[in-house]
Design a protein around this motif. Structure first.
Motif, short mmCIF file in Angstrom:
data_model
loop_
_atom_site.label_atom_id
_atom_site.label_comp_id
_atom_site.label_asym_id
_atom_site.label_seq_id
_atom_site.Cartn_x
_atom_site.Cartn_y
_atom_site.Cartn_z
N THR A 124 -45.37 26.09 -15.99
CA THR A 124 -45.52 25.95 -14.54
C THR A 124 -44.62 24.84 -13.99
OG1 THR A 124 -47.52 24.71 -15.04
CG2 THR A 124 -47.82 26.90 -14.13
N TRP A 125 -44.30 23.85 -14.81
CA TRP A 125 -43.41 22.77 -14.38
C TRP A 125 -42.04 23.30 -13.95
CZ3 TRP A 125 -39.07 22.80 -17.40
CH2 TRP A 125 -39.19 23.35 -18.68
N SER A 126 -41.68 24.49 -14.41
CA SER A 126 -40.33 24.99 -14.11
C SER A 126 -40.25 25.78 -12.80
CB SER A 126 -39.82 25.86 -15.26
OG SER A 126 -40.55 27.08 -15.35
N LYS A 127 -41.40 26.05 -12.16
CA LYS A 127 -41.41 26.90 -10.96
C LYS A 127 -40.48 26.43 -9.85
CE LYS A 127 -44.63 29.32 -8.62
NZ LYS A 127 -45.86 29.88 -8.07
N ASN A 128 -40.52 25.13 -9.59
CA ASN A 128 -39.74 24.60 -8.47
C ASN A 128 -38.29 24.28 -8.83
OD1 ASN A 128 -42.00 24.89 -6.93
ND2 ASN A 128 -42.58 22.74 -6.96
N LEU A 129 -37.89 24.66 -10.03
CA LEU A 129 -36.49 24.47 -10.41
C LEU A 129 -35.60 25.62 -9.96
CD1 LEU A 129 -36.93 23.20 -14.11
CD2 LEU A 129 -36.75 21.85 -12.00
#
Ligand code: DCM
Ligand code: DCM
Ligand code: DCM
Ligand code: ZN
Ligand code: ZN
Length: 298
Positions: A54-59
């Motif tokens: 989920t940490w990668s969603k806003n990348l």
């Protein structure tokens, strides 16, 4: 972009890889991805809904705080202060893909992220804050309910590929490769690469030298990595500004209350050349980026 757009970008890039970059891509991706940036390009979208990623969603985007269609702009400090955006992500995974301290799985992830994010930065609505990149603007595509963002990611592109490119990412890529090599895009490619003209290979892992902007970019990127910071890259910022400019010229040339239909008429006719251009360009640039990393020149 949706899967069709990302796979097309990957298949285009695969056609332009230099020998060391090709061998790195094949070895790193393996048979699971048919040794190709095409199938591997969608991995980043598949995992972003998994809790582990989920940490990668806003990348996948940068929320440019501009005002289309009146005023378009992208600013690294204003729009990516948190370093959680596609500009910073490309920098991070560029250092990681050649980081000899990382294991094979991490190197493969870095390559799959680069494969995907160099695509996303070419989607004008991935470089726009308004209405969450157009997600909150209702629209129609051939009468079906959608939103402005999804119509650009998928709806218009799918309709066009079905109509004139045989309905597959492989054929769409092949058609755009012909345009890049011999057709209407062939006169544009040196301009597409003007910030990736690295000329002096150093070694396989750090093939960078002095010269125009990207060389400075990438050299300072690696210096910053050693200092455990991330420095902004110029080329991805230039690419982001190019895509974001289409928000003013084309994407927001749209009055949802008057005519919400995007997949017919003049909106569609104006959008498709932008989609083709952005997909072709980012595929070509993805190859150049990897060629600079692994072969020393684009
Ligand atoms: N990670 C990343 N970029 C970094 C550092 C880490 O994408 N600069 C990712 C890789 C792993 C996860 O975060 O999937 C955890 O990494 P680590 O165990 O190295 O903190
Ligand atoms: N997206 C974007 N800009 C935002 C928010 C989302 O470009 N500010 C993109 C990411 C996905 C799509 O829009 O491609 C849908 O996002 P989500 O699944 O987060 O609604
Ligand atoms: N390569 C690289 N960085 C890596 C892995 C490979 O630059 N992390 C390059 C070096 C060679 C090719 O890919 O050009 C194969 O490298 P090797 O056999 O040393 O892994
Ligand atoms: Zn999207
Ligand atoms: Zn994405």
């Amino acid at each position: 972009w949706g899967n069709l757009g990302h796979q097309t970008i990957g298949f285009i890039a695969q056609e332009f890889l230099a020998p060391n970059a090709l061998s790195f891509v094949q070895t790193t991706l393996g048979s699971m991805y048919n040794f190709s940036l095409g199938p591997a390009a969608t991995w980043a979208d598949m995992v972003k809904s998994e809790s582990e990623f989920t940490w990668s969603k806003n990348l996948h985007f940068v929320d440019a705080e501009d005002d289309p269609p009146t005023s378009c702009s992208v600013e690294e400090i204003r729009d990516c202060a948190s370093q959680i955006c596609v500009l910073a992500a490309i920098a991070n995974y560029t250092t990681r893909v050649v980081d000899p301290t990382l294991d094979a799985e991490q190197i493969q992830e870095a390559l799959k992220f680069i494969d995907h994010f160099i695509g996303d930065i070419g989607q004008p609505l991935h470089v726009e804050a308004v209405a969450a990149g157009g997600n909150d603007i209702d629209a129609l595509c051939d009468g079906s309910k959608t939103n402005l963002h999804a119509a650009w990611d998928t709806g218009m592109l799918t309709k066009n590929v079905d109509a004139v490119h045989g309905g597959t990412s492989e054929q769409y890529a092949a058609d755009l490769v012909v345009q890049i090599k011999n057709g209407s895009f062939s006169s544009l490619t040196s301009n597409w690469l003007s910030c990736t003209s690295i000329t002096e290979p150093v070694d396989n892992r750090r093939a960078f030298s002095s010269g125009p902007s990207i060389e400075t970019d990438i050299r300072s990127l690696f210096a910053a990595r050693d200092a455990e910071t991330i420095t902004p890259l110029e080329c991805p910022l230039i690419w982001a500004r190019e895509s974001n400019a289409f928000d003013c010229s084309t994407v927001f040339n749209f009055e949802p209350e008057v005519d919400p239909e995007l997949c017919t008429g003049s909106y569609f006719t104006n959008a498709i050349p932008v989609v083709d251009l952005q997909i072709a360009k980012q595929g070509f640039r993805l190859a150049a980026w990897l060629n600079v990393l692994f072969d020393g020149s684009p």
